[in-house]
Write an enzyme that holds these catalytic residues in place. Structure first.
Site, PDB file in Angstrom:
ATOM      1  N   ASP A  36       0.809  -1.216   0.000  1.00  0.00           N
ATOM      2  CA  ASP A  36       0.000   0.000   0.000  1.00  0.00           C
ATOM      3  C   ASP A  36       0.843   1.269   0.000  1.00  0.00           C
ATOM      4  O   ASP A  36       0.301   2.380  -0.066  1.00  0.00           O
ATOM      5  CB  ASP A  36      -0.947   0.004   1.207  1.00  0.00           C
ATOM      6  N   ASP A 281     -11.101  24.722 -43.041  1.00  0.00           N
ATOM      7  CA  ASP A 281     -10.221  23.673 -42.538  1.00  0.00           C
ATOM      8  C   ASP A 281     -10.947  22.800 -41.527  1.00  0.00           C
ATOM      9  O   ASP A 281     -10.876  21.572 -41.569  1.00  0.00           O
ATOM     10  CB  ASP A 281      -8.985  24.306 -41.899  1.00  0.00           C
ATOM     11  N   GLY A 416      -3.614  11.522 -37.631  1.00  0.00           N
ATOM     12  CA  GLY A 416      -3.996  10.114 -37.620  1.00  0.00           C
ATOM     13  C   GLY A 416      -4.377   9.633 -39.000  1.00  0.00           C
ATOM     14  O   GLY A 416      -4.028   8.526 -39.417  1.00  0.00           O
ATOM     15  N   LEU A 417      -5.074  10.471 -39.766  1.00  0.00           N
ATOM     16  CA  LEU A 417      -5.469  10.111 -41.129  1.00  0.00           C
ATOM     17  C   LEU A 417      -4.247   9.996 -42.028  1.00  0.00           C
ATOM     18  O   LEU A 417      -4.117   9.053 -42.816  1.00  0.00           O
ATOM     19  CB  LEU A 417      -6.437  11.158 -41.680  1.00  0.00           C
TER      20      LEU A 417
END
EC number: 1.3.7.7
Length: 520
Positions: A36, A281, A416-417
């Site tokens: 812990d 855009d 990402g594209l």
């Protein structure tokens, strides 16, 4: 109690230490096994503490399991009181101390007469309660313990309930909300639990209004202050245009202040937010894209609102807060195609894979899942990685937080594209000069397939139907030529005389699997 190797919410111990560890002159004695002590590591790593975190472990080992652990706990509390000299010592239960049926309240009553510090035992169930429930209960407990009647401040003032260490961008959010309130002419009387002392808790009643910034915890403390001292409160997590404007208006109504000019100033046509949301855009990059959202209640609801406001379709939105299912359904009803509650990360991972979204907004676990399936992802909720504890100001709430999130969403979808397309179809040959690049762009434009009524298929040539042509035109120019050539090669090898959408998707799957095999 749940046995798992991944949990979205922390334990009751995590919740208690988030509250106590965020306060000043408060020390926590953790009565549990050696493991812990992870709390100290979390504070040192994620919050970059330059001092030793205010937690001391009263270790339950084999000897304590056999003979009892009361003597060890008493010795630890006395040592903490002498060495650290805190105003309050929190003796927190753990699953192990609960199994041993240790009466921590009896220990606190006995030792309380011998220590200078006030001893408090959180009224939580270490087995049943999870992080946010424990935070809510313990925060309410200490407010009830120390809050006293005080005269109101001359200027309209508020208490900010919620900001704490280890929260998702919560300290940045606190600064943004402070700045917003200052612009409106509203003073901040106190913030709890972050930076709060016993004096802060005693002076909570000087404020005219309590603002609970997160729905997961803090509302019970606000209810207590309303019932006992008559202080009104609002619960709001201002993410996005609509929720932020509602938040500002709610404060203006209670403070009797005009806020319309402030809202107009931030949403003016010449402002950053309006220019972005109405730009070509933004419309081309975001409008109609498919997103999925998962996280805690507050951030999942807020991000769903924000995505809908910028034209992104939310295929599904979920939360791991099972106790808030009805409220979650009501808050998002109509904004997402599907709304659900789930705390199984594997189920969420499979859901992401099957949905095939343009962008994923989730926790650190969804970031792992999105990376596995090659989807762009933004972390918008705890649990989070150290990357989401930045040193630079990075709010999520308010107008500044909205601007930052819009920028992050836009860039993540675009990059990402690009990466996805390059992985699928590869890059053009290196060494191409500027002249060659320009010539290829012209060639690609001239080689674009026409609509079927204007195109005839000769020997060795392929005809593109209207839907396939439209899909090709939507591919960015820098990979359009490669996409066209690879698709046509794929079609010829398999004997197709016409390129349709089905052929494009089949070619996409083929080259993507080929790329993945190459990486392995």
């Amino acid at each position: 109690m749940k046995l798992a190797y991944w949990m979205y919410e922390g334990t009751a111990l995590s919740g208690i230490t988030r509250v106590a560890g965020s306060m000043q002159k408060v020390h926590t004695v953790i009565h549990g096994p050696q493991g812990d002590g992870y709390v100290n590591v979390m504070y040192s790593m994620l919050e970059r503490f330059h001092t030793i975190p205010p937690f001391t472990l009263s270790t339950i080992g084999r000897r304590e399991m056999a003979q009892g652990s009361r003597a060890r706990l008493v010795e630890t509390v006395r040592r903490v009181d002498a060495q650290h000299q805190p105003d309050v010592i929190v003796i927190t239960p753990t699953c192990s101390s609960t199994l041993l049926q240790e009466d921590l309240l009896a220990v606190a009553r006995t030792l309380g007469k011998q220590t200078k510090a006030k001893l408090i035992v959180p009224n939580v169930n270490a087995f049943r309660d999870l992080e946010h429930r424990a935070m809510d209960d313990f925060l309410t407990q200490i407010v009830a313990e120390f809050a006293t009647e005080q005269p109101k401040t001359e200027q309209f003032s508020v208490n900010l309930i919620g900001p704490s260490y280890l929260g998702f961008h919560q300290l940045h959010d606190m600064q943004e909300i402070r700045s917003m309130l200052e612009s409106l002419g509203v003073a901040v009387n106190a913030v709890i639990p972050y930076g709060a002392s016993i004096k802060t808790l005693q002076e909570l009643t000087k404020a005219h209004l309590n603002i609970c910034l997160y729905h997961e915890y803090g509302q019970s403390a606000c209810e207590l202050l309303k019932e006992k001292f008559g202080i009104d409160y609002i619960v709001a997590t201002p993410i996005g245009i609509r929720l932020t404007s509602q938040f500002v208006k709610a404060i203006g109504e209670r403070a009797g202040l005009p806020v319309e000019s402030y809202i107009r100033q931030n949403l003016a046509p010449s402002g950053t937010i309006a220019r972005f949301t109405k730009s070509v855009d933004s419309l081309s990059a975001l409008f109609g894209k498919r997103a999925v959202v998962f996280g805690d209640y507050s951030h999942a609801v807020g991000m769903t609102h924000l995505l809908r406001e910028i034209g992104v379709r939310v295929v599904w939105a979920g939360t791991y807060m099972k106790t808030m299912e009805k409220a979650f359904q009501a808050s998002i009803g109509g904004l997402a195609d599907e709304v659900f509650v789930c705390d199984d990360f594997q189920e969420i991972s499979h859901k992401i894979r099957d949905t095939h979204p343009d962008i994923v907004l989730g926790t650190q676990m969804e970031r792992h899942s999105a990376a596995r399936f090659n989807f762009p992802c933004i972390v918008i909720s705890s649990p989070a990685h150290i990357l989401n504890f930045p040193l630079f100001p990075a709010p999520v709430l308010g107008y500044q937080g909205m601007t930052r999130m819009l920028d992050t969403i836009n860039s993540t979808i675009k990059l990402g594209l690009e990466e996805h397309l390059v992985n699928m179809f590869g890059e053009d040959s290196p060494g191409m000069g500027e002249e060659d690049t320009a010539q290829e762009q012209v060639a690609v434009t001239s080689d674009m397939p026409k609509a079927p009524d204007k195109t005839t298929a000769g020997e060795g040539e392929l005809k593109w139907d209207a839907e396939a042509t439209k899909a090709l035109k939507q591919v960015p120019f820098f990979v359009r030529g490669k996409v066209q050539r690879n698709t046509e090669n794929y079609a010829r090898e398999r004997g197709y005389s016409e390129v349709t959408l089905e052929v494009i998707y089949a070619a996409k799957a083929y080259f993507e699997s080929k790329s993945n095999q190459g990486e392995r």
